[in-house]
Scaffold this motif. Structure first.
Motif, PDB file in Angstrom:
ATOM      1  N   ALA A 107       0.824  -1.203   0.000  1.00  0.00           N
ATOM      2  CA  ALA A 107       0.000   0.000   0.000  1.00  0.00           C
ATOM      3  C   ALA A 107       0.863   1.260   0.000  1.00  0.00           C
ATOM      4  N   ALA A 108       1.941   1.263   0.788  1.00  0.00           N
ATOM      5  CA  ALA A 108       2.816   2.436   0.838  1.00  0.00           C
ATOM      6  C   ALA A 108       3.471   2.694  -0.510  1.00  0.00           C
ATOM      7  N   PHE A 109       3.848   1.638  -1.209  1.00  0.00           N
ATOM      8  CA  PHE A 109       4.463   1.822  -2.527  1.00  0.00           C
ATOM      9  C   PHE A 109       3.474   2.444  -3.511  1.00  0.00           C
ATOM     10  N   LEU A 110       2.233   1.976  -3.484  1.00  0.00           N
ATOM     11  CA  LEU A 110       1.237   2.510  -4.400  1.00  0.00           C
ATOM     12  C   LEU A 110       0.921   3.975  -4.094  1.00  0.00           C
ATOM     13  N   VAL A 111       1.001   4.353  -2.816  1.00  0.00           N
ATOM     14  CA  VAL A 111       0.749   5.748  -2.442  1.00  0.00           C
ATOM     15  C   VAL A 111       1.920   6.633  -2.830  1.00  0.00           C
ATOM     16  N   LEU A 112       3.130   6.180  -2.544  1.00  0.00           N
ATOM     17  CA  LEU A 112       4.317   7.006  -2.756  1.00  0.00           C
ATOM     18  C   LEU A 112       4.764   7.014  -4.210  1.00  0.00           C
ATOM     19  N   VAL A 113       4.533   5.907  -4.918  1.00  0.00           N
ATOM     20  CA  VAL A 113       4.971   5.815  -6.318  1.00  0.00           C
ATOM     21  C   VAL A 113       3.767   5.401  -7.170  1.00  0.00           C
ATOM     22  N   PRO A 114       2.806   6.295  -7.358  1.00  0.00           N
ATOM     23  CA  PRO A 114       1.578   5.910  -8.079  1.00  0.00           C
ATOM     24  C   PRO A 114       1.792   5.633  -9.557  1.00  0.00           C
ATOM     25  N   MET A 157       2.631  -9.402  21.373  1.00  0.00           N
ATOM     26  CA  MET A 157       3.276  -8.368  20.573  1.00  0.00           C
ATOM     27  C   MET A 157       2.882  -8.491  19.101  1.00  0.00           C
ATOM     28  N   GLY A 158       2.760  -9.718  18.616  1.00  0.00           N
ATOM     29  CA  GLY A 158       2.360  -9.909  17.231  1.00  0.00           C
ATOM     30  C   GLY A 158       0.970  -9.363  16.961  1.00  0.00           C
ATOM     31  N   VAL A 159       0.032  -9.634  17.875  1.00  0.00           N
ATOM     32  CA  VAL A 159      -1.327  -9.117  17.714  1.00  0.00           C
ATOM     33  C   VAL A 159      -1.318  -7.593  17.755  1.00  0.00           C
ATOM     34  N   ALA A 160      -0.565  -7.013  18.700  1.00  0.00           N
ATOM     35  CA  ALA A 160      -0.515  -5.556  18.820  1.00  0.00           C
ATOM     36  C   ALA A 160       0.105  -4.917  17.580  1.00  0.00           C
ATOM     37  N   VAL A 161       1.233  -5.470  17.136  1.00  0.00           N
ATOM     38  CA  VAL A 161       1.898  -4.924  15.949  1.00  0.00           C
ATOM     39  C   VAL A 161       1.027  -5.094  14.714  1.00  0.00           C
ATOM     40  N   SER A 162       0.361  -6.246  14.596  1.00  0.00           N
ATOM     41  CA  SER A 162      -0.509  -6.494  13.458  1.00  0.00           C
ATOM     42  C   SER A 162      -1.649  -5.481  13.413  1.00  0.00           C
ATOM     43  N   THR A 163      -2.242  -5.185  14.569  1.00  0.00           N
ATOM     44  CA  THR A 163      -3.324  -4.209  14.623  1.00  0.00           C
ATOM     45  C   THR A 163      -2.838  -2.821  14.213  1.00  0.00           C
ATOM     46  N   ALA A 164      -1.677  -2.437  14.737  1.00  0.00           N
ATOM     47  CA  ALA A 164      -1.136  -1.115  14.399  1.00  0.00           C
ATOM     48  C   ALA A 164      -0.802  -1.016  12.912  1.00  0.00           C
ATOM     49  N   VAL A 165      -0.159  -2.034  12.381  1.00  0.00           N
ATOM     50  CA  VAL A 165       0.224  -2.017  10.970  1.00  0.00           C
ATOM     51  C   VAL A 165      -1.013  -2.003  10.074  1.00  0.00           C
ATOM     52  N   SER A 166      -2.021  -2.793  10.435  1.00  0.00           N
ATOM     53  CA  SER A 166      -3.254  -2.814   9.639  1.00  0.00           C
ATOM     54  C   SER A 166      -3.941  -1.454   9.653  1.00  0.00           C
ATOM     55  N   SER A 167      -3.891  -0.759  10.791  1.00  0.00           N
ATOM     56  CA  SER A 167      -4.493   0.575  10.874  1.00  0.00           C
ATOM     57  C   SER A 167      -3.770   1.560   9.953  1.00  0.00           C
ATOM     58  N   VAL A 168      -2.438   1.500   9.950  1.00  0.00           N
ATOM     59  CA  VAL A 168      -1.674   2.378   9.060  1.00  0.00           C
ATOM     60  C   VAL A 168      -1.971   2.052   7.600  1.00  0.00           C
ATOM     61  N   THR A 169      -2.088   0.770   7.300  1.00  0.00           N
ATOM     62  CA  THR A 169      -2.418   0.366   5.929  1.00  0.00           C
ATOM     63  C   THR A 169      -3.769   0.924   5.497  1.00  0.00           C
ATOM     64  N   MET A 173      -4.561   3.399   2.406  1.00  0.00           N
ATOM     65  CA  MET A 173      -5.480   2.992   1.346  1.00  0.00           C
ATOM     66  C   MET A 173      -6.508   4.083   1.040  1.00  0.00           C
ATOM     67  N   LEU A 174      -6.849   4.907   2.032  1.00  0.00           N
ATOM     68  CA  LEU A 174      -7.816   5.974   1.806  1.00  0.00           C
ATOM     69  C   LEU A 174      -7.285   7.027   0.830  1.00  0.00           C
ATOM     70  N   ARG A 175      -5.985   7.044   0.632  1.00  0.00           N
ATOM     71  CA  ARG A 175      -5.377   8.003  -0.289  1.00  0.00           C
ATOM     72  C   ARG A 175      -5.215   7.434  -1.692  1.00  0.00           C
ATOM     73  N   LEU A 176      -5.586   6.189  -1.885  1.00  0.00           N
ATOM     74  CA  LEU A 176      -5.395   5.540  -3.183  1.00  0.00           C
ATOM     75  C   LEU A 176      -6.577   5.817  -4.104  1.00  0.00           C
ATOM     76  N   PRO A 177      -6.343   5.864  -5.401  1.00  0.00           N
ATOM     77  CA  PRO A 177      -7.466   5.907  -6.354  1.00  0.00           C
ATOM     78  C   PRO A 177      -8.261   4.611  -6.293  1.00  0.00           C
ATOM     79  N   ASP A 178      -9.440   4.620  -6.857  1.00  0.00           N
ATOM     80  CA  ASP A 178     -10.357   3.485  -6.724  1.00  0.00           C
ATOM     81  C   ASP A 178      -9.751   2.178  -7.227  1.00  0.00           C
ATOM     82  N   SER A 179      -9.050   2.243  -8.355  1.00  0.00           N
ATOM     83  CA  SER A 179      -8.505   1.005  -8.924  1.00  0.00           C
ATOM     84  C   SER A 179      -7.438   0.407  -8.012  1.00  0.00           C
TER      85      SER A 179
END
Length: 334
Positions: A107-114, A157-169, A173-179
């Motif tokens: 997701a970060a790649f698609l946002v930063l390098v569209p 720690m895995g559950v906590a990190v997974s939740t945080a990472v999913s939230s950032v993702t 994603m809200l900044r991505l175009p529809d496709s």
């Protein structure tokens, strides 16, 4: 149980799993509007057959079948290794956030390098592996204590990190175009999007080498699955072997995520099923996990393609529906 009866049981279990796998592959070959008879299959294997049937079999169905099968193998063995080194029955790549890390980097790649000039098909395995490795290293550092990895800390720690990472993702994603948003969403849901012979070859060679390495380390896994003090007393270099085996598990999971997306519960359910069938000895458990993973994903992919035909359900949702009740059973039991 005598040794002879145990061996007969093992052979029977392996034979049943192989038969189930072959049956699932045959059902998947014929899952579609165009059925392929055994005679047509034989003609195609000999180099004949009509052009349309050859294209359907060789370019559409077989790459999808083998991709889903190999993804199941990789995630199942990865979960088996993670459970062994962490001594935690509920550990698996998805719960530890490894899948979420792969999704974050995509997701970060698609946002930063569209407008990338490089094909995403080429970059996706690299991005997914890098994201998986980053989250796995973070989990390892947070869960490490003076006596090595704490199983409870690793899970929490895995559950906590997974939740945080999913939230950032999700924020990205809200900044991505529809496709691009739809692509990432389908990817996170678990979609066998990379079903082509190039990915099949990549997965087969990589998983074969990593799987043989894990099988070679099966005695080490048997020792690491014991308590920390017992493993040290038996002469195992616990910290070094844990890092090496976790690296192999992360590599397998990252490759599978790149092709199959954020599949959940496969790495949790399959090792448990195999363990109930053949016991805890990793020299037998690893091959059994290979078969259970391939069987589960083959039938999950079959259901995803046929249940609401002509529409297709993301295979990750089907795998989660199969795995979630078993996960709840584990929680209640423990």
């Amino acid at each position: 149980m005598s040794e002879r009866r145990r061996r007969i049981r093992m052979v029977t279990v392996f034979m049943i799993l192989i038969i189930l796998l072959l049956a699932g592959i045959w059902l998947e070959i014929n899952a579609g509007y165009r059925k392929i008879s055994p005679e047509e299959m034989w003609e195609i294997l000999k180099g004949g057959g009509t052009k349309s049937v050859r294209y359907t079999l060789l370019n559409l169905r077989l790459p999808r079948i083998f991709t889903s099968l190999l993804v199941g193998v990789g995630l199942a063995v990865s979960g088996c290794v993670i459970q062994g080194v962490s001594r935690n029955d509920m550990a698996e790549p998805g719960i530890l956030g490894i899948n979420a890390g792969a999704g974050l980097f995509v997701a970060a790649f698609l946002v930063l390098v569209p407008q990338s000039s490089v094909s995403l098909t080429v970059l996706l395995p690299v991005l997914a592996f890098a994201g998986s490795m980053a989250v796995a290293v973070l989990d390892y550092r947070l869960a490490r204590t003076g006596q090595g990895i704490s199983p409870r800390r690793l899970l929490l720690m895995g559950v906590a990190v997974s939740t945080a990472v999913s939230s950032v993702t999700t924020i990205l994603m809200l900044r991505l175009p529809d496709s691009d948003y739809a692509f990432v969403q389908n990817w996170l849901s678990g979609s066998i999007w990379g079903a082509n012979w190039q990915n099949v070859r990549l997965l087969f060679v990589s998983l074969l080498l990593l799987g043989l390495f894990v099988f070679y380390k099966s005695r080490t896994l048997n020792v690491l699955s014991l308590s920390y003090q017992t493993a040290v007393g038996l002469g195992a270099a616990v910290s070094r072997q844990t890092v090496v085996l976790l690296g192999a598990a992360i590599a397998m999971s990252g490759l599978c995520c790149a092709v199959g997306g954020g599949l959940s519960f496969v790495g949790l359910v399959c090792p448990h099923m195999a363990r109930r069938l053949v016991g805890p000895n990793y020299r037998i458990l690893v091959p059994a996990t290979v078969l259970t993973g391939s069987v589960l994903m083959t039938y999950a992919d079959l259901i995803s393609r046929t249940l609401l035909s002509p529409r297709e359900i993301p295979v990750g949702i089907v795998a989660a529906v199969i795995g979630a009740p078993y996960f709840l059973y584990l929680l209640i039991k423990t």
